[in-house]
Design an enzyme around this catalytic site. Structure first.
Site, PDB file in Angstrom:
ATOM      1  N   GLU A 200      37.500  88.434  68.859  1.00 37.11           N
ATOM      2  CA  GLU A 200      36.253  88.886  68.208  1.00 37.11           C
ATOM      3  C   GLU A 200      35.502  89.419  69.400  1.00 37.11           C
ATOM      4  O   GLU A 200      34.872  90.684  68.966  1.00 37.11           O
ATOM      5  CB  GLU A 200      35.635  87.769  67.359  1.00 37.11           C
ATOM      6  CG  GLU A 200      34.430  88.287  66.458  1.00 37.11           C
ATOM      7  CD  GLU A 200      33.713  87.447  65.709  1.00 37.11           C
ATOM      8  OE1 GLU A 200      34.550  86.418  64.825  1.00 37.11           O
ATOM      9  OE2 GLU A 200      32.609  87.328  65.541  1.00 37.11           O
TER      10      GLU A 200
ATOM     11  N   SER B 179      31.237  83.982  68.719  1.00 36.75           N
ATOM     12  CA  SER B 179      32.442  83.448  68.306  1.00 36.75           C
ATOM     13  C   SER B 179      33.586  84.140  68.988  1.00 36.75           C
ATOM     14  O   SER B 179      33.421  85.508  69.046  1.00 36.75           O
ATOM     15  CB  SER B 179      32.901  83.617  66.723  1.00 36.75           C
ATOM     16  OG  SER B 179      32.068  82.915  66.053  1.00 36.75           O
TER      17      SER B 179
ATOM     18  N   ARG C 253      34.219  91.784  60.568  1.00 36.06           N
ATOM     19  CA  ARG C 253      34.228  91.993  61.926  1.00 36.06           C
ATOM     20  C   ARG C 253      34.698  93.554  62.230  1.00 36.06           C
ATOM     21  O   ARG C 253      34.868  93.890  63.400  1.00 36.06           O
ATOM     22  CB  ARG C 253      34.540  91.104  62.624  1.00 36.06           C
ATOM     23  CG  ARG C 253      33.890  89.612  62.560  1.00 36.06           C
ATOM     24  CD  ARG C 253      32.412  89.527  62.776  1.00 36.06           C
ATOM     25  NE  ARG C 253      31.902  88.259  62.664  1.00 36.06           N
ATOM     26  CZ  ARG C 253      31.272  87.836  61.619  1.00 36.06           C
ATOM     27  NH1 ARG C 253      31.344  88.199  60.605  1.00 36.06           N
ATOM     28  NH2 ARG C 253      31.052  86.475  61.802  1.00 36.06           N
TER      29      ARG C 253
HETATM   30  C1  LIG Z   1      24.935  82.774  70.399  1.00 37.44           C
HETATM   31  C2  LIG Z   1      25.591  84.194  69.612  1.00 37.44           C
HETATM   32  C3  LIG Z   1      25.748  83.775  68.124  1.00 37.44           C
HETATM   33  C4  LIG Z   1      26.207  84.833  67.524  1.00 37.44           C
HETATM   34  N1  LIG Z   1      26.680  84.719  65.962  1.00 37.44           N
HETATM   35  C5  LIG Z   1      26.966  85.716  65.271  1.00 37.44           C
HETATM   36  C6  LIG Z   1      27.025  85.576  63.972  1.00 37.44           C
HETATM   37  O1  LIG Z   1      26.765  84.476  63.299  1.00 37.44           O
HETATM   38  N2  LIG Z   1      27.672  86.707  62.907  1.00 37.44           N
HETATM   39  C7  LIG Z   1      28.198  87.683  63.903  1.00 37.44           C
HETATM   40  O2  LIG Z   1      28.523  88.813  63.186  1.00 37.44           O
HETATM   41  N3  LIG Z   1      27.954  87.887  65.167  1.00 37.44           N
HETATM   42  C8  LIG Z   1      27.561  86.888  65.974  1.00 37.44           C
HETATM   43  N4  LIG Z   1      27.340  87.069  67.387  1.00 37.44           N
HETATM   44  C9  LIG Z   1      28.007  88.360  67.863  1.00 37.44           C
HETATM   45  C10 LIG Z   1      27.068  89.424  68.206  1.00 37.44           C
HETATM   46  O3  LIG Z   1      25.984  89.084  68.150  1.00 37.44           O
HETATM   47  C11 LIG Z   1      27.164  90.442  67.097  1.00 37.44           C
HETATM   48  O4  LIG Z   1      28.592  90.980  67.008  1.00 37.44           O
HETATM   49  C12 LIG Z   1      26.136  91.696  67.287  1.00 37.44           C
HETATM   50  O5  LIG Z   1      26.193  92.452  66.038  1.00 37.44           O
HETATM   51  C13 LIG Z   1      26.457  92.525  68.433  1.00 37.44           C
HETATM   52  O6  LIG Z   1      25.434  93.372  68.586  1.00 37.44           O
HETATM   53  P1  LIG Z   1      25.231  93.903  70.017  1.00 37.44           P
HETATM   54  O7  LIG Z   1      23.938  94.643  69.993  1.00 37.44           O
HETATM   55  O8  LIG Z   1      24.875  92.873  71.113  1.00 37.44           O
HETATM   56  O9  LIG Z   1      26.250  94.915  70.418  1.00 37.44           O
HETATM   57  P2  LIG Z   1      27.216  94.747  71.837  1.00 37.44           P
HETATM   58  O10 LIG Z   1      27.693  93.333  72.069  1.00 37.44           O
HETATM   59  O11 LIG Z   1      26.515  95.524  73.077  1.00 37.44           O
HETATM   60  O12 LIG Z   1      28.365  95.739  71.322  1.00 37.44           O
HETATM   61  C14 LIG Z   1      29.255  95.461  70.244  1.00 37.44           C
HETATM   62  C15 LIG Z   1      30.231  96.471  69.619  1.00 37.44           C
HETATM   63  O13 LIG Z   1      29.088  97.493  69.257  1.00 37.44           O
HETATM   64  C16 LIG Z   1      29.397  98.773  69.676  1.00 37.44           C
HETATM   65  N5  LIG Z   1      27.891  99.142  69.328  1.00 37.44           N
HETATM   66  C17 LIG Z   1      26.812  98.682  69.786  1.00 37.44           C
HETATM   67  N6  LIG Z   1      25.518  99.643  69.652  1.00 37.44           N
HETATM   68  C18 LIG Z   1      26.068 100.541  69.084  1.00 37.44           C
HETATM   69  C19 LIG Z   1      25.597 101.936  68.476  1.00 37.44           C
HETATM   70  N7  LIG Z   1      24.264 102.088  68.423  1.00 37.44           N
HETATM   71  N8  LIG Z   1      26.635 102.790  68.251  1.00 37.44           N
HETATM   72  C20 LIG Z   1      27.944 102.617  67.869  1.00 37.44           C
HETATM   73  N9  LIG Z   1      28.374 101.230  68.476  1.00 37.44           N
HETATM   74  C21 LIG Z   1      27.690 100.446  68.910  1.00 37.44           C
HETATM   75  C22 LIG Z   1      29.731  98.388  70.977  1.00 37.44           C
HETATM   76  O14 LIG Z   1      30.447  99.401  71.465  1.00 37.44           O
HETATM   77  C23 LIG Z   1      30.779  97.269  70.944  1.00 37.44           C
HETATM   78  O15 LIG Z   1      31.892  97.854  70.361  1.00 37.44           O
HETATM   79  C24 LIG Z   1      26.793  85.924  67.995  1.00 37.44           C
HETATM   80  C25 LIG Z   1      26.572  86.378  69.409  1.00 37.44           C
HETATM   81  C26 LIG Z   1      25.987  84.868  70.331  1.00 37.44           C
HETATM   82  C27 LIG Z   1      25.718  85.491  71.583  1.00 37.44           C
END
Ligand SMILES: Cc1cc2nc3c(=O)[nH]c(=O)nc-3n(C[C@H](O)[C@H](O)[C@H](O)COP(=O)(O)OP(=O)(O)OC[C@H]3O[C@@H](n4cnc5c(N)ncnc54)[C@H](O)[C@@H]3O)c2cc1C
Length: 309
Positions: free
Chosen positions: A299, A217, A168
């Site tokens: 996380e 998580s 992560r």
């Molecule tokens: C129901 C549920 C289940 C999930 N299951 C998992 C799982 O199984 N495995 C897992 O790894 N995660 C899981 N997640 C967490 C999440 O979906 C991941 O971490 C996902 O990759 C976050 O992507 P996001 O676009 O929503 O990023 P955001 O939540 O908007 O941002 C997260 C981080 O990424 C950075 N970021 C986003 N876009 C960019 C960009 N273009 N350039 C630079 N930095 C950027 C942000 O600055 C921040 O630090 C889950 C979440 C939910 C709600």
């Protein structure tokens, strides 16, 4: 207040509420929200923006708690100009705003296995930043390169190794924004890949609160992870199990609750503030440490100010 913003082709919105752009549905305002038209628009804006102004990239907010006082500076949210998916010679290149699930489905149709992305509700930018993964596969396994724009507006193509992806974790420079990512997935039979994705979706729905207001998580699994980011099953402790052992399944604070279905999912059960959610998380960390000597690490990314100035 930010002064003298450079001209843009995209959209700049002052004091934009961010709650509706996150899964948790909490948090204050972005001092300025920038939705660039394309990479050149973003690069020119960053190059001309006062270097002292902080820049925060957000994806679709599925791993974020935006604090109640909002985020000072510029929040960049990538949209339509950044969601293309191209498949060429066994490689998949996806824009940072493309949703993980769409990318997994397009890859599977072309006989390429990115199935692990199907059930992760984020965007490709967030997936790379967090080295997202599940069911034994991670972005680090398949990522070959990324296109980024640095805070000074310069564009770069970086090999995946430069991101030092771990559990992560990635090491992106402060203010850097991922524009696109290229993956080299293993080949697979499209029908088999489709069936695997259906299976994983069903498994998720059976074990996790996928319809609730969560950010996935809350805490990392406490120990036993190797430097590759892969779980070492012989030593792994599950965060949900230590929370359960501390008697905190269903614990509440204001509108925040440790989900009864899966206690490592901090949940906005209705009307929670960001402070409720973060404070409940900190309470859980303290009680787990006091009762079991285990330190839980967040996380979920928590960003912004606790109180507006
Ligand atoms: C129901 C549920 C289940 C999930 N299951 C998992 C799982 O199984 N495995 C897992 O790894 N995660 C899981 N997640 C967490 C999440 O979906 C991941 O971490 C996902 O990759 C976050 O992507 P996001 O676009 O929503 O990023 P955001 O939540 O908007 O941002 C997260 C981080 O990424 C950075 N970021 C986003 N876009 C960019 C960009 N273009 N350039 C630079 N930095 C950027 C942000 O600055 C921040 O630090 C889950 C979440 C939910 C709600």
């Amino acid at each position: 207040m930010i002064q003298n913003l450079p001209p843009v082709r995209g959209t700049l919105t002052a004091e934009r509420p961010l709650a509706d752009l996150t899964w948790m549905r909490v948090g204050g305002l972005a001092e300025m929200l920038f939705q660039p038209a394309d990479a050149e628009d973003l690069a020119a804006f960053l190059a001309a923006l006062d270097p002292s102004v902080p820049v925060f990239p957000m994806g679709v907010g599925s791993n974020l708690i935006v604090r109640d006082g909002g985020i000072p500076g510029v929040v960049v949210r990538l949209g339509r100009g950044f969601n293309s998916i191209t498949i060429d010679g066994g490689m998949v290149t996806a824009g940072a705003a493309a949703l993980d699930g769409h990318v997994a489905r397009r890859a599977a149709d072309a006989g390429l296995d990115l199935t692990f992305l199907r059930t992760i509700p984020g965007s490709i930018g967030g997936a790379v930043r967090m080295n997202a993964g599940c069911y034994g596969s991670y972005v680090a396994d398949v990522l070959t390169s990324v296109r980024v724009v640095l805070r000074d507006g310069t564009l770069h193509d970086l090999p995946a190794a430069d991101l030092h992806l771990g559990y992560r974790h990635s090491s992106l420079p402060e203010g850097a924004i991922i524009l696109a990512a290229t993956f080299a997935p293993p080949a697979g039979d499209p029908a088999t890949l489709a069936a695997r994705m259906d299976d994983q979706l069903a498994k998720r729905d059976a074990t996790q609160p996928t319809k609730d207001r969560t950010a996935g998580s809350t805490f990392r699994n406490p120990a036993g992870f190797s430097s590759t980011g892969r779980a070492d099953d012989t030593h792994e402790l599950k965060a949900w199990a230590v929370i359960d052992a501390a008697g905190l399944r269903g614990a509440t604070l204001g509108g925040a609750v440790m989900n009864v279905k899966h206690p490592n999912f901090l949940t906005n059960a209705g009307g929670a503030s960001a402070a409720d959610l973060e404070d409940l998380g900190e309470l859980v960390r303290k009680k787990v440490y006091d009762s079991q000597g285990i330190t839980l690490e967040w996380e979920i990314m928590r960003v912004g100010l606790r109180h507006a100035d």
